[in-house]
Write an enzyme that holds these catalytic residues in place. Structure first.
Site, PDB file in Angstrom:
ATOM      1  N   GLU A 106       0.669  -1.249  -0.026  1.00  0.00           N
ATOM      2  CA  GLU A 106       0.020  -0.141   0.003  1.00  0.00           C
ATOM      3  C   GLU A 106       0.838   1.340   0.037  1.00  0.00           C
ATOM      4  OE1 GLU A 106      -2.160  -0.648   3.520  1.00  0.00           O
ATOM      5  OE2 GLU A 106      -3.820  -1.681   2.581  1.00  0.00           O
ATOM      6  N   ILE A 107       0.223   2.462  -0.529  1.00  0.00           N
ATOM      7  CA  ILE A 107       1.024   3.596  -0.497  1.00  0.00           C
ATOM      8  C   ILE A 107       0.128   4.736   0.190  1.00  0.00           C
ATOM      9  CG2 ILE A 107       1.946   5.537  -2.027  1.00  0.00           C
ATOM     10  CD1 ILE A 107       2.197   3.356  -4.338  1.00  0.00           C
ATOM     11  N   ASP A 137       9.518  -2.973 -18.001  1.00  0.00           N
ATOM     12  CA  ASP A 137       7.848  -2.756 -17.938  1.00  0.00           C
ATOM     13  C   ASP A 137       7.455  -1.176 -18.226  1.00  0.00           C
ATOM     14  OD1 ASP A 137       5.303  -3.319 -17.582  1.00  0.00           O
ATOM     15  OD2 ASP A 137       5.567  -2.868 -15.308  1.00  0.00           O
TER      16      ASP A 137
END
EC number: 2.7.11.1
Length: 426
Positions: A22-23, A128
């Site tokens: 999570e951020i 990516d």
């Protein structure tokens, strides 16, 4: 509850998350500076945060690379504190009606190329490359494109000997299938060429609004990857780039012809984009599409489109860009006339100033400097990131697994100073 990290940062609300963790939005207790705080469970099956923090430190100081302010462990979490950034290019793409103007694509492409070249020069490939992993800055750096999310990055050569990693096959797909290179789909070990082929697909995604291999139906992820690979292989580059300047096809063809260990010619690729930019008569003023859209949406009701119809907004963008080109052409014509006048009136007394010449210097210097950049040497760690800009923040990425470092809020896009015309230094 007053949660603190490292005795220096206070955690507030959640702004993002995904399979990695999570951020949260955080604040430096001493300076009130807002930061992004990324938490990863210490017992994660494939922990990436420690590795990623080490890469950020390797890349520290690079233009468009967010700084890691603190990394450590607290209870059940690995924690990384970073610069807070603005919206991703995917967010801004959606905000602009899922299509960017050629000018915006070229300005973004120029910066994106330099970010990729920088990490390659530090012996890593990203693996990516996609719109979600490029975020705009905030505040005075709101015009700067930042490259993030190095969890899948890999060292492709020894930093001392520059010995390249060996060629391998039968590798699993690493990255995002939509933008993955053909070689990646076919199980070949990735190298520098694959980052650039992915960038070519991103640029055409911005141009077209979508790619031909989007939306394919399949029962399993494996089947979907195979369908994407087949469609990508069947789609000729000329067909993919049809209706757009030929340089985009040249860009993609170049990346596909690179060999596994080849060093890409970034100067050549940037020159392709910059020659298009000059030919179209654009100014490098950081007037991205979202800046124009924001201004249009801020107009009084009688001045703006009757609805938020994306076609109307795109037409408004095109009209403004055409007006800018006409003004520039007029300035160039005036400059030519001034040159003729100066030649024919060289017999004037030395104390008589040619006012027309003086007044035109400001309108032509920037374009002349920009043309000179076409022949500048390859990447050095200098960028024109001093353009004053005002930005706020936007919603979280459309990809739930995306590492993003910005506030989860209503869409409020970066502003740009219309007086800034300084081109990016190489």
């Amino acid at each position: 509850m007053d949660l603190r990290i490292g005795g220096k940062y206070r955690i507030s609300r959640k702004i993002g998350g995904g399979s990695f963790g999570e951020i949260y939005l955080g604040t430096n207790i001493s300076t009130n500076e807002e930061v992004a705080i990324k938490l990863e469970p210490a017992k994660a099956i494939h922990p990436q945060l420690l590795f990623e923090s080490k890469l950020y430190k390797i890349f520290q100081g690079g233009i468009g690379i967010p700084a890691v302010k603190w990394f450590g462990f607290d209870g059940d979490y690995n924690i990384m504190v970073m610069d807070l950034l603005g919206p991703s290019l995917e967010d801004l793409f959606n905000y602009c009606g899922r299509k960017f103007s050629l000018k915006t694509v070229l300005m973004l492409g120029d910066q994106m190329l330099r970010r990729i070249e920088f990490i390659h020069s530090n012996n890593f490939i990203h693996r990516d490359i996609k719109p979600d992993n490029f975020l705009m800055g905030i505040g005075k750096r709101g015009h700067v494109v930042n490259l993030i999310d190095f969890g899948l990055a890999k060292r492709y050569r020894d930093p001392k000997t520059h010995q390249h990693i060996p060629y391998r096959e039968h590798k699993n797909l690493t990255g995002t299938a939509r933008y993955a290179s053909l070689n990646t789909h076919q199980g070949i070990e990735q190298s520098r060429r694959d980052d650039l082929e992915s960038l070519g697909y991103v640029l055409m995604y911005f141009n077209r609004g979508s790619l031909p291999w989007q939306g394919l139906k399949a029962y399993t992820k494996r089947d979907k990857y195979e369908k994407i690979c087949d469609k990508k292989a069947q789609t000729k580059i000329d067909t993919l780039c049809q209706g757009f300047p030929s340089e985009f096809a040249t860009f993609l063809n170049y990346t596909r012809f690179l060999k596994f260990e080849d060093k890409p010619d970034f100067l050549y690729l940037r020159k392709l984009l910059r020659e298009m930019f000059v030919r179209e008569g654009y100014r490098y003023d950081y007037m991205f599409d979202w800046v124009i859209v924001r201004k249009l949406r801020e107009k009084p009701p009688l001045e703006r489109p009757l609805s938020n119809d994306n076609k109307q907004i795109q037409q408004q963008i095109q009209q403004q860009q055409q007006a800018q080109q006409q003004l520039q052409q007029q300035a160039q014509q005036q400059q030519q006339q001034t040159t003729t006048t100066t030649t024919t009136s060289s017999s004037q007394p030395s104390n008589v100033k040619n006012i027309s010449t003086v007044s035109n210097i400001a309108t032509t210097t920037t374009d002349e400097q920009f043309r000179q950049l076409l022949s500048t040497p390859s990447y050095n760690n200098v960028d024109s990131d001093q353009s004053p800009q005002q930005t706020t923040t936007t919603t979280s990425s459309s990809n739930p697994n995306q590492t993003t470092f910005y506030r989860q809020n209503k869409v409020v896009v970066p502003q740009s100073s219309s007086t800034t015309t300084k081109p990016p230094a190489k």
